[in-house]
Design a protein around this motif. Structure first.
Motif, short mmCIF file in Angstrom:
data_model
loop_
_atom_site.label_atom_id
_atom_site.label_comp_id
_atom_site.label_asym_id
_atom_site.label_seq_id
_atom_site.Cartn_x
_atom_site.Cartn_y
_atom_site.Cartn_z
N ASP A 152 0.83 -1.21 0.00
CA ASP A 152 0.00 0.00 0.00
C ASP A 152 0.86 1.27 0.00
OD1 ASP A 152 -2.30 -1.46 -0.17
OD2 ASP A 152 -2.70 -1.45 1.99
N PRO A 153 1.92 1.32 0.84
CA PRO A 153 2.77 2.53 0.79
C PRO A 153 3.40 2.74 -0.59
CG PRO A 153 3.22 1.28 2.79
CD PRO A 153 2.30 0.44 1.96
N ALA A 154 3.80 1.66 -1.26
CA ALA A 154 4.39 1.81 -2.60
C ALA A 154 3.34 2.29 -3.59
CB ALA A 154 4.99 0.48 -3.06
N ARG A 155 2.13 1.74 -3.51
CA ARG A 155 1.04 2.20 -4.40
C ARG A 155 0.76 3.68 -4.21
NH1 ARG A 155 -1.51 -1.99 -6.93
NH2 ARG A 155 -1.10 -4.03 -5.97
N GLY A 168 0.91 6.44 -6.94
CA GLY A 168 -0.31 7.22 -7.14
C GLY A 168 -0.04 8.72 -7.14
N ARG A 169 0.91 9.15 -6.32
CA ARG A 169 1.25 10.57 -6.26
C ARG A 169 2.19 10.98 -7.39
NH1 ARG A 169 1.92 9.40 -0.62
NH2 ARG A 169 4.18 9.55 -0.79
N VAL A 180 6.13 2.91 -11.78
CA VAL A 180 6.10 1.50 -11.34
C VAL A 180 7.25 0.70 -11.96
CG1 VAL A 180 4.44 0.82 -13.13
CG2 VAL A 180 4.65 -0.55 -11.05
N MET A 181 7.63 1.07 -13.19
CA MET A 181 8.71 0.34 -13.87
C MET A 181 10.03 0.42 -13.09
SD MET A 181 7.18 -1.06 -16.23
CE MET A 181 8.56 -1.74 -17.10
#
Ligand code: ADP
Ligand code: MG
Length: 305
Positions: free
Chosen positions: A233-236, A240-241, A246-247
């Motif tokens: 969740d912290p990575a998402r 998201g910000r 993501v790559m």
């Protein structure tokens, strides 16, 4: 008594946990025996200050990371920890508080992962602090998991979440920092892996780069679905910000999670791991996005040179 010997006597000797194999560090070498029917699995990993961790990292953090990245190599081979050698080069005589924190942190992980220190080497260097651990483990003869064992049709599974340790480079949040300094070597999977996994690797260079290593060793192609890659969740939230792509997480490295090649029928033995794709004939890693279209890879992972 020279300072080198008093450091060994006062601080490093406690790491042997009084095991007879280490002989109280009173001899030139340790004497280890491998149980009947088992073989020795050996691996080394070096951590240099300024390259593998920030120069001002805490002694305890350095200790945890040094031992755990080595244990991760044993986990990838399906081996059970036996003992490790600790080689350390100091730029200047270490402070007592540093040695205290360093050795207590190593001891805590030794107990957690059932391993002891069988010896090592203590030296001085003109460069920054350098730490090298050689870890030894055992597997029943012929049962070590290799990178070369994957078969076409095997499912690609990955443990834990990808990219958190990479995010520690740019984000000082405690969560990401902890994922960098205290990775979780997946030694708990050793038994199901030895029974059911065809191939394995631990993710040190980057998810894509390390899957490429399995592809090369096994002569196969990996097809991975981007939307199946497990992210915390912290990575998402960071993605998201728009703070990171993501790559970048997929090539970032330092995850010390495992990638497994598992025959489809055995997937249930790894219920904590995530299915992210499959191996097929061909070569290289093909990544497809949410829309099913192939995604272009910029770089697959970390390299020293
Ligand atoms: P040598 O003279 O061959 O270099 P040392 O005097 O360095 O041997 O080592 C003496 C003993 O102390 C050996 O058993 C060695 O394994 C152990 N030792 C030295 N440094 C460390 C260390 N950093 N951690 C654990 N054991 C160590
Ligand atoms: Mg020596």
């Amino acid at each position: 008594m020279g300072r080198e010997f008093s450091i060994i006597e006062r601080y490093f000797k406690r790491l042997t946990q009084d095991r007879v194999e280490a002989g109280g560090l009173a001899d030139d070498a340790a004497i280890l025996s491998v149980p009947e029917g088992e073989e020795l699995v050996v691996s080394s990993d070096t951590l240099n200050a300024g390259v593998h961790f920030p120069i001002d990292a805490a002694a305890g953090d350095i200790a945890h990371r040094a031992l755990r990245v080595n244990l991760s190599d044993l986990a990838a081979m399906g081996a059970q920890p036996l003992a490790y050698q600790l080689n350390i080069a100091f730029p200047e005589p270490p402070e007592e508080v540093w040695l205290e924190e360093f050795t207590q942190s190593l001891l805590a992980d030794q107990i957690a992962f059932d391993i002891f220190c069988s010896g090592g080497d203590t030296t001085r260097t003109q460069g920054p602090l350098s730490l090298s651990i050689t870890v030894m483990g055992t597997v029943p003869k012929g049962k070590a998991i290799r990178r070369s064992g994957a078969q076409a049709g095997d499912v690609i599974m990955v443990t834990g979440c990808i990219g958190d340790a990479y995010l520690a480079l740019s984000h000082s949040d405690e969560y990401f920092q902890a994922r960098f300094y205290t990775p979780s070597p997946r030694l708990d999977l050793c038994r199901p892996m030895r029974r059911h996994a065809h191939a394995a690797i631990d993710i040190s260079d980057g998810l894509i780069a390390d899957i490429e290593h399995i592809c090369e060793a096994s002569g196969l192609q990996a097809r991975i679905n981007l939307s199946n890659i497990p992210l915390s969740d912290p990575a998402r939230a960071v993605i998201g910000r728009g703070e990171v792509d993501v790559m970048d997480l997929l090539s970032g490295g330092d995850d010390y999670e495992l990638v497994l090649a598992v025959p489809e029928a055995a997937v249930d033995y790894f219920s904590d791991a995530h299915t992210i794709g499959y191996f097929t004939q061909g070569h290289g890693v093909i990544l497809s996005g949410e829309d099913g279209e192939d995604v272009k890879l910029k770089k697959s992972g970390w390299q020293h040179f």
